[in-house]
Design an enzyme around this catalytic site. Structure first.
Site, PDB file in Angstrom:
ATOM      1  N   GLU A   1       0.834  -1.275  -0.075  1.00 14.05           N
ATOM      2  CA  GLU A   1       0.162   0.173  -0.054  1.00 14.05           C
ATOM      3  C   GLU A   1       0.763   1.412   0.063  1.00 14.05           C
ATOM      4  OE1 GLU A   1      -0.556  -2.610   1.911  1.00 14.05           O
ATOM      5  OE2 GLU A   1      -2.624  -3.208   1.684  1.00 14.05           O
TER       6      GLU A   1
ATOM      7  N   PHE B   1     -11.592  -7.317  13.946  1.00 15.02           N
ATOM      8  CA  PHE B   1     -10.494  -7.641  12.873  1.00 15.02           C
ATOM      9  C   PHE B   1     -10.139  -6.681  11.839  1.00 15.02           C
ATOM     10  CE2 PHE B   1      -9.066 -10.008   9.195  1.00 15.02           C
ATOM     11  CZ  PHE B   1      -7.832 -10.325   9.695  1.00 15.02           C
ATOM     12  N   GLN B   2      -8.797  -6.252  11.827  1.00 14.32           N
ATOM     13  CA  GLN B   2      -8.447  -5.233  11.070  1.00 14.32           C
ATOM     14  C   GLN B   2      -8.982  -4.056  11.302  1.00 14.32           C
ATOM     15  OE1 GLN B   2      -8.439  -6.945   6.922  1.00 14.32           O
ATOM     16  NE2 GLN B   2      -6.347  -7.680   7.334  1.00 14.32           N
TER      17      GLN B   2
ATOM     18  N   LYS C   1     -17.585  -0.673   6.234  1.00 15.76           N
ATOM     19  CA  LYS C   1     -18.009  -1.773   5.105  1.00 15.76           C
ATOM     20  C   LYS C   1     -19.657  -1.944   4.951  1.00 15.76           C
ATOM     21  CE  LYS C   1     -17.351  -6.691   3.962  1.00 15.76           C
ATOM     22  NZ  LYS C   1     -16.483  -7.907   4.473  1.00 15.76           N
TER      23      LYS C   1
ATOM     24  N   MET D   1      24.035   8.917   2.170  1.00 15.57           N
ATOM     25  CA  MET D   1      24.187  10.144   2.794  1.00 15.57           C
ATOM     26  C   MET D   1      24.509  10.091   4.246  1.00 15.57           C
ATOM     27  SD  MET D   1      23.770  13.229   2.294  1.00 15.57           S
ATOM     28  CE  MET D   1      22.698  13.923   1.052  1.00 15.57           C
TER      29      MET D   1
HETATM   30  C1  TPP Z   1      12.516   5.722   5.213  1.00 15.55           C
HETATM   31  C2  TPP Z   1      13.666   6.522   5.592  1.00 15.55           C
HETATM   32  N1  TPP Z   1      14.341   5.929   6.625  1.00 15.55           N
HETATM   33  C3  TPP Z   1      15.674   6.512   6.862  1.00 15.55           C
HETATM   34  C4  TPP Z   1      16.128   7.484   6.236  1.00 15.55           C
HETATM   35  C5  TPP Z   1      17.379   8.384   6.551  1.00 15.55           C
HETATM   36  N2  TPP Z   1      18.297   8.121   5.341  1.00 15.55           N
HETATM   37  C6  TPP Z   1      18.446   9.457   4.770  1.00 15.55           C
HETATM   38  S1  TPP Z   1      19.467   9.244   3.355  1.00 15.55           S
HETATM   39  C7  TPP Z   1      19.697   7.538   3.603  1.00 15.55           C
HETATM   40  C8  TPP Z   1      20.488   6.585   2.682  1.00 15.55           C
HETATM   41  C9  TPP Z   1      19.985   6.443   1.579  1.00 15.55           C
HETATM   42  O1  TPP Z   1      20.687   5.607   0.994  1.00 15.55           O
HETATM   43  P1  TPP Z   1      20.589   5.263  -0.499  1.00 15.55           P
HETATM   44  O2  TPP Z   1      19.160   4.875  -1.152  1.00 15.55           O
HETATM   45  O3  TPP Z   1      21.682   4.120  -0.824  1.00 15.55           O
HETATM   46  O4  TPP Z   1      21.125   6.380  -1.261  1.00 15.55           O
HETATM   47  P2  TPP Z   1      22.686   7.201  -1.222  1.00 15.55           P
HETATM   48  O5  TPP Z   1      22.491   8.186  -0.101  1.00 15.55           O
HETATM   49  O6  TPP Z   1      23.689   6.132  -0.822  1.00 15.55           O
HETATM   50  O7  TPP Z   1      22.687   7.795  -2.723  1.00 15.55           O
HETATM   51  C10 TPP Z   1      19.093   7.340   4.606  1.00 15.55           C
HETATM   52  C11 TPP Z   1      19.041   5.823   5.368  1.00 15.55           C
HETATM   53  C12 TPP Z   1      14.995   8.291   5.295  1.00 15.55           C
HETATM   54  N3  TPP Z   1      15.382   9.430   4.669  1.00 15.55           N
HETATM   55  N4  TPP Z   1      13.876   7.673   5.130  1.00 15.55           N
END
Ligand code: TPP
Ligand code: MG
Length: 588
Positions: free
Chosen positions: A51, A113-114, A163, A492
């Site tokens: 979803e 439920f749900q 529902k 990042m």
């Molecule tokens: C759902 C979620 N969890 C954690 C983060 C924290 N976060 C921001 S950038 C990042 C790393 C992303 O890794 P990747 O997709 O490999 O991208 P890269 O920075 O390596 O290009 C994280 C963990 C986030 N923004 N969103």
């Protein structure tokens, strides 16, 4: 003549009457009766695998088309799975209508439920939400939902449907069809009247400040796109010859190749955009909200600038920075009035007494020359440079390609290195920064704009969060293209650990080859290629661009040590911007 019907059929008919062409969703117990009439409806339904995917697809659809995206899911876990997209759409003011099934009205509160309190859970991440309690209220609830989602400051609206009121087997679902008029919708929402026309006196004051400014900048945010004001903005910029910065949310609102365009400001903005805002004596904020990622440390932000702030949401004015001239209104209408007011004061002709801005222009061009975006090419045998991959992707794809991105370094490089010359070509998670956004959002964008090439630029970390929607894309023949910048890291986060945690890398390593992205993509019905050396980059992209009958995944093996520059470290002012190491000795 009254037509006797039931709540389930009325719900689908109401969506048809709203002009909905596609619903992204996944059925289940509580929403079952609404899925039955879908079989006979002209509305296309796209069956997602999770979803969250439905929500982001609806967002991608909305960002690419300007029309509200629609998602439909069942109760409980399905409703909670769509909370992230709701929050994402709320933060980025994206018009979206989400319909959730709910347990039968008499069972609410029994831990059925749900059952979950969907309206309670989503209250703070929707512009409006409602639990409908009677079948005959469904058409009005749907009309209100679309009206609220798309007017004023757009946003997500959730309609929760028990529902019993949609189940034809239940007497509670019986109703007579009716379709409320615009007036009935408006009078059913007495407290909701977004102001669209700016106050003439404030517009006059704004025009005067603009005429008198020596170092003005247009600080343009996503609101310009929501207001469909890109053309009006261009007229305003060209009339006044004032430079424009486009925030992460506004990329494409003003063409990057326009001489007045300074590009993106903010934490990973370019030096010129950041510094021009910082040294401006007037910032004209148009549909932007002084986000912390743009301002840096607030009490050092643009210290000498007066502020004109135009926004359709009065709550934005003064939320972060007190404006000298606040204007509540629709950006397009306000800009059009502003252009008239400026012309009345001689803007665009020689007969005005505006101060000379030559010095400002030459400061700006000096920064542009000294501090362009830059990176060093990889040596033979080394991993690819992500910036190089993006330059190739941009130059080898059609001019009006739509690009979606995940969240992380790859997102910042995409925003920096893509040339955005058209509005509605950038599909991105700005305010919430939702990893996993790009694949489903790109699918939604492609559904809305099948005529366009749609690329998702994703990180390896992000891809692992929502990649399963490529099964949806393959099944539904939605030929999106995905470029994974596989740096084997949560890049990042790694960058912050390198720079601010003394290279103590904690839980950021992912592995370059587990999973095997090519095999995985193939298993999901995609064409897939791995790209490891610079010579392969161009041909792989060309090949991907030629495929239009199924999704394609290109896995680019990129250099994990590459960092995104410039960077305004968290908690610093924009004056403390860190430029690329090769530019650090240059005079500022
Ligand atoms: C759902 C979620 N969890 C954690 C983060 C924290 N976060 C921001 S950038 C990042 C790393 C992303 O890794 P990747 O997709 O490999 O991208 P890269 O920075 O390596 O290009 C994280 C963990 C986030 N923004 N969103
Ligand atoms: Mg990564």
């Amino acid at each position: 003549m009254t037509t006797h019907t039931n709540g389930g059929s009325a719900l689908i008919k109401a969506l048809e009457c709203e002009g909905v062409e596609v619903i992204f969703g996944l059925p289940g117990g509580a929403i079952l009766p609404v899925y039955d009439p879908i079989i006979d409806s002209p509305i296309r339904h796209i069956l997602v695998r999770h979803e969250q995917g439905a929500g982001h697809m609806a967002e991608g659809y909305a960002l690419a088309t300007g029309r509200p995206g629609v998602a439909m899911v069942t109760s409980g876990p399905a409703a909670t799975n769509i909370v992230t997209p709701l929050c994402n759409a709320y933060m980025d003011s994206t018009p979206m209508v989400v319909i959730t099934g709910q347990v039968p009205y008499p069972s609410i509160g029994t831990d059925a439920f749900q059952e979950c309190d969907t309206v309670g859970i989503t209250r703070s991440v929707t512009k409006h939400n409602e639990l409908v309690t009677r079948a005959e209220d469904i058409p009005m609830a749907i009309r209100q939902a679309f009206h609220i989602a798309t007017s004023g400051r757009p946003g997500p609206v959730l309609v929760d449907i028990p529902k019993d009121i949609v189940d034809p087997k239940n007497p509670a679902s019986a109703m007579d069809w009716y379709w409320p008029t615009d007036d009935e919708v408006a009078s059913s929402l007495p407290g909701y009247r977004p102001t669209t026309k700016g106050h003439p006196k404030k517009i006059k004051e704004a025009a005067e400040l603009i005429m008198a400014a020596r170092r003005p900048v247009f600080y343009v945010g996503g609101g310009i796109l929501k207001a469909r004001a890109a053309e009006a903005l261009r007229e305003l910029a060209e009339l006044t010859e004032i430079p424009v910065v486009t925030t992460l949310m506004a990329r494409g609102a003003f063409p990057d190749d326009h001489p007045l365009c300074l590009g993106m400001p903010g934490m990973h903005g370019n030096y010129t955009a950041v510094t021009a805002m910082q040294q401006a004596d007037l910032l004209v904020a148009l549909g932007s909200r002084f986000d912390d990622r743009v301002t840096g440390k607030l009490d050092g932000f643009a210290p000498t600038a007066k502020i004109i702030h135009v926004d359709i949401d009065p709550a934005e004015l003064g939320k972060v920075r007190r404006p000298d001239v606040p204007i509540v209104g629709d950006c397009r209408l306000v800009i059009e009035e502003l252009v008239k007011a400026l012309r009345d004061r001689g803007a665009g002709s020689d007969s005005n007494d505006s101060p000379d801005r030559t010095e400002w222009r030459s400061s700006i061009s000096g920064w542009q020359e000294r501090f362009p975006l830059t990176y060093e090419q990889s040596e033979p045998g080394e991993l690819l440079k992500p910036q190089y991959v993006l330059e190739q992707l941009r130059s080898r794809s059609p001019e009006d390609t739509i690009v979606a991105s995940g969240v992380g370094q790859h997102q910042m490089w995409t925003s920096q290195y893509w040339k955005f010359n058209h509005p509605y070509t950038w599909v991105n998670s700005g305010g919430l920064g939702t990893m996993g956004f790009s694949v489903p959002a790109a699918i939604g964008a492609k559904v809305g704009r099948p005529d366009r090439t749609v690329w998702a630029v994703d990180g390896d970390g992000c891809f692992q969060m929502t990649a399963q929607e490529l099964v949806t894309a393959a099944t539904e023949r939605i030929p999106v293209k995905v470029a994974i910048l596989n740096n084997a890291y949560l890049g990042m986060v790694r960058q912050w650990q390198e720079m601010f945690y003394e290279e103590r890398y904690s839980e950021v390593y992912l592995s370059p080859d587990l999973p095997d992205y090519v095999k995985w993509a193939e298993a999901m019905g995609c064409v897939a290629l791995r790209v490891e050396s610079p010579e392969e980059v161009g041909p792989a992209i060309d090949k991907a661009n030629e495929i239009d009958d199924r999704p394609v995944v290109l896995e680019f093996r990129t250099d994990a040590s590459e960092k995104v520059f410039p960077m305004v470290p968290s908690g610093m002012t924009n004056d403390q911007i860190v430029v690329d190491p090769t530019q650090q000795e240059l005079p500022r």
